[in-house]
Design an enzyme around this catalytic site. Structure first.
Site, PDB file in Angstrom:
ATOM      1  N   GLU A 176       0.812  -1.219   0.000  1.00 46.77           N
ATOM      2  CA  GLU A 176       0.000   0.000   0.000  1.00 46.77           C
ATOM      3  C   GLU A 176       0.844   1.266   0.000  1.00 46.77           C
ATOM      4  O   GLU A 176       0.452   2.256  -0.611  1.00 46.77           O
ATOM      5  CB  GLU A 176      -0.955  -0.006   1.201  1.00 46.77           C
ATOM      6  N   HIS A 182     -10.450  -5.834  10.685  1.00 45.07           N
ATOM      7  CA  HIS A 182     -11.093  -5.749   9.373  1.00 45.07           C
ATOM      8  C   HIS A 182     -12.428  -5.018   9.415  1.00 45.07           C
ATOM      9  O   HIS A 182     -13.209  -5.133   8.472  1.00 45.07           O
ATOM     10  CB  HIS A 182     -11.321  -7.151   8.786  1.00 45.07           C
TER      11      HIS A 182
HETATM   12  C1  LIG Z   1      -1.714  -4.616   4.595  1.00 43.03           C
HETATM   13  C2  LIG Z   1      -2.751  -5.499   4.019  1.00 43.03           C
HETATM   14  N1  LIG Z   1      -3.116  -5.325   2.737  1.00 43.03           N
HETATM   15  C3  LIG Z   1      -4.052  -6.106   2.185  1.00 43.03           C
HETATM   16  C4  LIG Z   1      -4.666  -7.089   2.905  1.00 43.03           C
HETATM   17  C5  LIG Z   1      -5.742  -7.966   2.275  1.00 43.03           C
HETATM   18  N2  LIG Z   1      -5.233  -9.305   2.095  1.00 43.03           N
HETATM   19  C6  LIG Z   1      -5.519 -10.265   2.983  1.00 43.03           C
HETATM   20  S1  LIG Z   1      -4.771 -11.711   2.599  1.00 43.03           S
HETATM   21  C7  LIG Z   1      -4.055 -11.049   1.234  1.00 43.03           C
HETATM   22  C8  LIG Z   1      -3.201 -11.902   0.369  1.00 43.03           C
HETATM   23  C9  LIG Z   1      -1.969 -12.363   1.061  1.00 43.03           C
HETATM   24  O1  LIG Z   1      -1.274 -13.245   0.247  1.00 43.03           O
HETATM   25  P1  LIG Z   1      -0.061 -14.099   0.769  1.00 43.03           P
HETATM   26  O2  LIG Z   1       0.883 -13.240   1.515  1.00 43.03           O
HETATM   27  O3  LIG Z   1       0.476 -14.827  -0.394  1.00 43.03           O
HETATM   28  O4  LIG Z   1      -0.670 -15.115   1.825  1.00 43.03           O
HETATM   29  P2  LIG Z   1      -1.787 -16.238   1.596  1.00 43.03           P
HETATM   30  O5  LIG Z   1      -3.098 -15.577   1.852  1.00 43.03           O
HETATM   31  O6  LIG Z   1      -1.640 -16.725   0.204  1.00 43.03           O
HETATM   32  O7  LIG Z   1      -1.506 -17.286   2.600  1.00 43.03           O
HETATM   33  C10 LIG Z   1      -4.415  -9.720   1.082  1.00 43.03           C
HETATM   34  C11 LIG Z   1      -3.987  -8.863  -0.026  1.00 43.03           C
HETATM   35  C12 LIG Z   1      -4.280  -7.218   4.252  1.00 43.03           C
HETATM   36  N3  LIG Z   1      -4.858  -8.125   5.051  1.00 43.03           N
HETATM   37  N4  LIG Z   1      -3.333  -6.427   4.769  1.00 43.03           N
END
Ligand SMILES: Cc1ncc(C[n+]2csc(CCOP(=O)(O)OP(=O)(O)O)c2C)c(N)n1
Ligand SMILES: Cc1ncc(C[n+]2csc(CCOP(=O)(O)OP(=O)(O)O)c2C)c(N)n1
Ligand SMILES: [Mg+2]
Ligand SMILES: [Mg+2]
Lengths: 328, 325, 328, 325
Positions: free
Chosen positions: C64, C133
């Site tokens: 972000e 959230h």
């Molecule tokens: C700072 C932030 N930005 C966006 C999100 C929304 N979000 C939740 S899970 C996710 C994807 C994360 O992907 P990854 O790190 O590959 O972990 P996975 O969910 O695949 O285990 C996002 C963008 C968040 N929780 N926190």
């Protein structure tokens, strides 16, 4: 209180020193805080790493998310970290660790874990440091359940509030005004504690209550002296803790005077003054002789040039005028 | 130093270096004399970097820099009069006296953002480059920052984004070995910041930022790549900061030997001698150039002090496009 | 307004679509916003990358600070970026770019550069998504000169406010309530603009003014229906824009009713309600028949379990009670 | 797979994998049936990683994980009863129903923080390790996160800090190839996240996170190094996420062939067969273990639903150590 005079800067240094001496779990980190780096850019933490060692006092990389997050983790692991985020404007790069983590973790864990971390941060206009080094955002943190926010106006309170923050079992933000670092006052006794959530009546008076904190206190004292010349008896409340607010002291004072002015350096709109004003109106609706007045900075970023910076800040005359509006 | 550049380029670089250096000296003088109230993050010692970068730039190319970046702004072309009026807080300043030294902005010469927050200019630079990618305007963006900035999140996010989106931006890390009072190795877990480029699949160049020819070559390679659609580059330009973090800082945290060695290698006198030795200019020609620049600065200071401050009502202006009641 | 009904989600999608169609400089980015990634986790931006291409609609890495900073830079470079920060809680990781840069750059540059960027972000309790959230921090941004903050309560306003934000030459934060995405209402005409800074009187009434925004509007309407059964005539003001506040509409309404309740989902202390309450008291001190009441969430992080989440949120009964307090 | 571990270790890993898998299945069932109101970020497919990591841990070692980390918590030892009571929002839950699935916390088994903010657990993990360094308590901290998280600033700052301070922490990046709906290469500018370790002067291990033996070896190496004062390690464990980002997500953005191939390589049945083929257990023994675990989960679900919700007054508690009027 002893007769000795010290500065707020010294008081903060002493508070950290005494807290580290009293409790092994107290550690300190932040940019340049250790002695090889000069003990802080303003020398607030000078001598501490020499006294308590490199393990307990650490200069950090420039990575506020990293080291405030490390403070959160260390606190959960049982330490009492004091973490310096050099300036209030830099809190914006680590809001997530403060707001989503430090403030919420006790609640989200159902009380199993907690973050007894003290954040220290400094700001203040009046030094021509421009838009990104001088404004105030204490209202954000006061709007964050789980956080406590304090701001001292004199050396003894700086010592006592900081020690109270360090001893507190929850995350606290200790705000420091650059203009006050050199402000001198009575030295506190070692171990002096100013309880969190308790305001201080700096000066009693029956006509109007000036409610403020930090640098606002001396500004209000100066304005009160002028007002006294016109026969106006001012009561000055130094909040000391911004959140949680000391309702009792505020309301008792205004119940007595019937008039109030709230003064802070942060911009007026949506500031701490709004909460205080609303509370007073809510509780003392029929006792009030005039609407509560609020003073704050102009609605702009902090300008660089001296004349504009002066126009940005509230003036002594504005405090006097606001008090007089309530007396009209 | 080996010869590859023509005399024009050399003199152009030297002129910028002298401008930056004399300007910095004068800032110290004015502030110390109490005639100017302003923080000063001197870039004395780092003159080669913006000189060598900017001779490779077009006037419309973008520059983003930091509180220390007066050298970057001057080298890119910000007029000294407008700069000094700003530093003196006057209405005629680049930013009407609202910004000051940490926020010098002058779109006419491509100086788009100066930030006081460590690292934040990196994603902003990527964004300027993104606007160029959209508009196909052929511009390249230079984003300048220090060694300490390479440890903050914005560095990581900005470089990754620029790489994923293949943006026309050059990240110039001016490694002066200290971040405020913190020595490089206390904050940074790797010997060369340029090696961090590999973490983003981006070319990384480690260069002596005090060597005008090497620095010119590095900048040219990166700028050409960006301009030709080859994407971003991270340049780590090694240099030194002679006057501490901020005016008043006595550099007590820098070992004496380190400072002495750096000062002995002050790039300015060395380059001057090299220009003479290699027949690019005579001592007299350079002295006359230096005098001219000195006069220009004298005039700028005088001009700045003769200007008015903005009316206090200006606090209400430029907060939004239209004033809010 | 046409007779057709659409959801807020559709309205936002249409607004972005129409803005991109009308102006080539409008671009969109954020996590998962492009169609290969499903057009947003809630499909708010579905179809836009297919229509306008990969250059103008981009899914971003999870960074972000990086992509909001890129929005700032792109805006300075002449684009009109719409940047989605998926949830309000994630704004904490990019506060610096919003507050220190987007909001301040026009001023700090003396008006030479500006950041016509629209940030979109979503939140809302009631879905058992827990402490990180679902809460709201609009008061922080309202306390930031240079920013504008809006929050629509219905599809036509969502369309009109979002288009106004995109056309605005300053940074705007468009807040979206998860519970309202499916809320249906009259479809706006193409090109419909809701001017920033103008509140909407949703329902006229002479007894008490309920001042709110976002989901608060339908909650207040429901409460007003119950109050009507008791013969209480409620006026409901939908602020639409939180900053700058529409003083005139607020003050005219309360001048008429003499009573006001401010309702928002964010926690009550130091919230937007405090500013509104203070302003009303300041301007209408002698016209007020009762102190302004404020409602907000309980002073805690958002709890996960249903019963605790309900206890956290204000209830319809609390709105009714607060209105009645002003009438007592 | 090559044989290096004893039967006990193998069965211990397999037991944890089955627990995680059956628990995940049951969560899907309960939520789909409307008996449980909770988001579910399934880790189906990623079972090997926490199983192999946690058999290398001591009970008092610390774990930090993310919204998807129920597998990490269970493998570390969080009791299923307490977990289910929490997921059902009950007062008997690990967090009294205040935290929910994204914030599972259970210090008794070392599960210290579960965060819903991408990347934020990385510096927090460094901080827990810092507390161990201070106390010399011999603990190692594991901080788990996804591939997408490696692009956020906290990753950079946390790894750099852990390296500069030589902290006893292992960063486990569970690379399931997607971040929400975004494919790896759209967000990440480098082929292997483990190569980013070099940017911090830290060992980086790239390992097949679906291979119990390889994963065990990687975890052991890193945990031993941390415990012996050798500092942090970044492990990139390659895996896959079978059930989308969140319950309800149909993985439409994943090419069918990619999903089919991943499913064909589901580590659970493969490991099961391998255990039998290599004489570590018979089909019947494993079936009986699986049935036991199934019963344990049945009992936990039943227990959870039988528990009370916390009193609404609990909204005021645990905000601060002492309630504020
Ligand atoms: C700072 C932030 N930005 C966006 C999100 C929304 N979000 C939740 S899970 C996710 C994807 C994360 O992907 P990854 O790190 O590959 O972990 P996975 O969910 O695949 O285990 C996002 C963008 C968040 N929780 N926190
Ligand atoms: C986010 C943030 N943290 C801290 C600071 C305070 N600060 C200002 S300059 C500086 C040092 C920066 O060092 P480096 O990146 O090496 O650049 P240099 O000043 O040496 O040119 C620090 C820590 C800041 N401005 N912003
Ligand atoms: Mg440096
Ligand atoms: Mg992933």
């Amino acid at each position: 209180m002893s007769e000795k005079k010290i500065s707020i800067l010294q008081a903060i240094n002493m508070a950290i020193h005494d807290a580290m001496e009293a409790d092994d779990q107290v550690i300190l980190f932040g940019e340049d805080v250790a002695d090889p780096e000069g003990g802080g850019v303003y020398q607030v933490t000078r001598g501490l790493s020499t006294t308590f060692g490199d393990m307990r006092v650490r200069s950090t990389p420039i990575s506020e998310q990293g080291f405030v997050g490390a403070g959160v983790g260390a606190a959960i692991g049982g330490m009492r970290p004091i973490v310096e985020v050099m300036m209030v404007n830099f809190l914006t790069v680590c809001m997530d660790q403060i707001v989503n983590h430090a403030a919420k973790i006790r609640f989200m864990s159902g009380g199993q874990t907690s973050v007894p971390m003290t954040l220290r941060s400094m700001s203040g206009a009046g030094f021509s440091t421009g838009g990104q080094h001088s404004d105030w955002t204490e209202a954000w943190f006061a709007h964050t359940p789980g956080m406590k926010v304090v701001m001292p106006s004199n050396p003894a309170d700086a010592y006592g509030l900081l020690r109270a923050c360090i001893e507190d079992d929850d995350p606290c933000l200790h705000l420091e005004h650059m203009a006050l670092y050199s402000a001198r006052g009575a030295a506190p006794e070692k171990g002096h504690i100013v309880p969190l959530g308790k305001a201080n009546i700096v000066q009693e008076g029956g006509d109007v209550s000036l409610i403020t904190y930090g640098k606002g206190v001396s500004d209000c004292q100066a304005a009160a002296a002028k007002l006294a010349e016109d026969g106006v008896n001012v009561e000055i409340i130094d909040l000391r803790t911004i959140s949680p607010l000391d309702n009792d002291t505020i309301l008792n004072s205004v119940a007595k005077t019937g008039r109030a002015v709230v003064v802070h350096e942060a911009v007026r709109n949506f500031g701490v003054g709004a909460e205080i004003s609303s509370r007073i109106h809510e509780h003392l609706f029929s006792d009030l002789k005039a609407p509560v007045q609020r003073l704050g900075a102009a609605e702009s970023p902090v300008p660089f040039s001296k004349p504009l910076e002066e126009a940005y800040l509230y003036s002594q005359q504005q405090i006097i005028d606001a008090a007089k509006v309530t007396l009209a | 130093m080996s010869e590859t550049l023509d005399t024009n380029t050399h003199l152009s670089m030297y002129r910028k270096m002298v401008l930056v250096k004399l300007n910095d000296d004068r800032l110290h003088t004015e502030i110390r004399a109490g005639r100017l109230i302003s923080p000063l993050y001197s870039a004395r010692g780092q003159e080669v970097i913006p000189a060598a970068v900017s001779v490779n730039l077009q006037p419309e190319d973008y520059v983003v820099t930091i509180y220390r970046g007066i050298h970057d702004s001057l080298a890119k072309g910000v007029p000294v009069n407008d700069l000094w009026a700003e530093l003196a807080g006057r209405a005629a300043g680049t930013c009407k006296g609202k910004g000051g030294p940490m926020h010098i902005t002058h779109p006419k010469t491509g100086v788009m953002v100066t930030t006081g927050i460590v690292g934040s200019g990196i994603p902003i630079g990527a964004g300027l480059a993104l606007s160029s990618a959209f508009k196909k305007d052929g511009r390249v963006t230079i984003s300048n920052f220090g060694d300490g900035a390479s440890n903050i999140g914005s560095f990581h996010e900005g470089l990754n984004l620029a790489s994923v989106w293949n943006l026309p931006v050059v990240f110039v890390c001016q490694n002066n070995r200290y971040a405020e009072h913190t020595a490089y190795s206390k904050g940074t877990s790797i010997e060369r910041i340029s090696d961090r480029a590999a973490a983003y699949g981006m070319p990384g160049i480690h260069v002596d930022g005090n060597d005008p020819i090497a620095m010119h070559a590095a900048a040219k390679e990166a700028i050409d790549r960006a301009r030709n659609g080859g994407g971003p580059t991270l340049i780590e330009a090694m240099t030194f900061r002679f006057c501490g973090h901020i005016i008043g800082d006595d550099s007590h945290y820098i070992p004496e030997a380190e400072m002495a060695e750096a000062q002995a290698n002050d790039p300015l006198p060395q380059y001057r001698q090299w220009l003479i030795d290699n027949g690019h200019a005579s001592d007299e020609e350079l002295a006359s150039m230096e005098a001219d620049i000195g006069n220009q600065i004298d005039a700028a200071v005088e001009y700045a002090y003769s200007c008015d401050y903005a009316d206090p009502i200006e606090v209400k202006r430029d907060v939004y496009a239209h004033e809010i009641a």
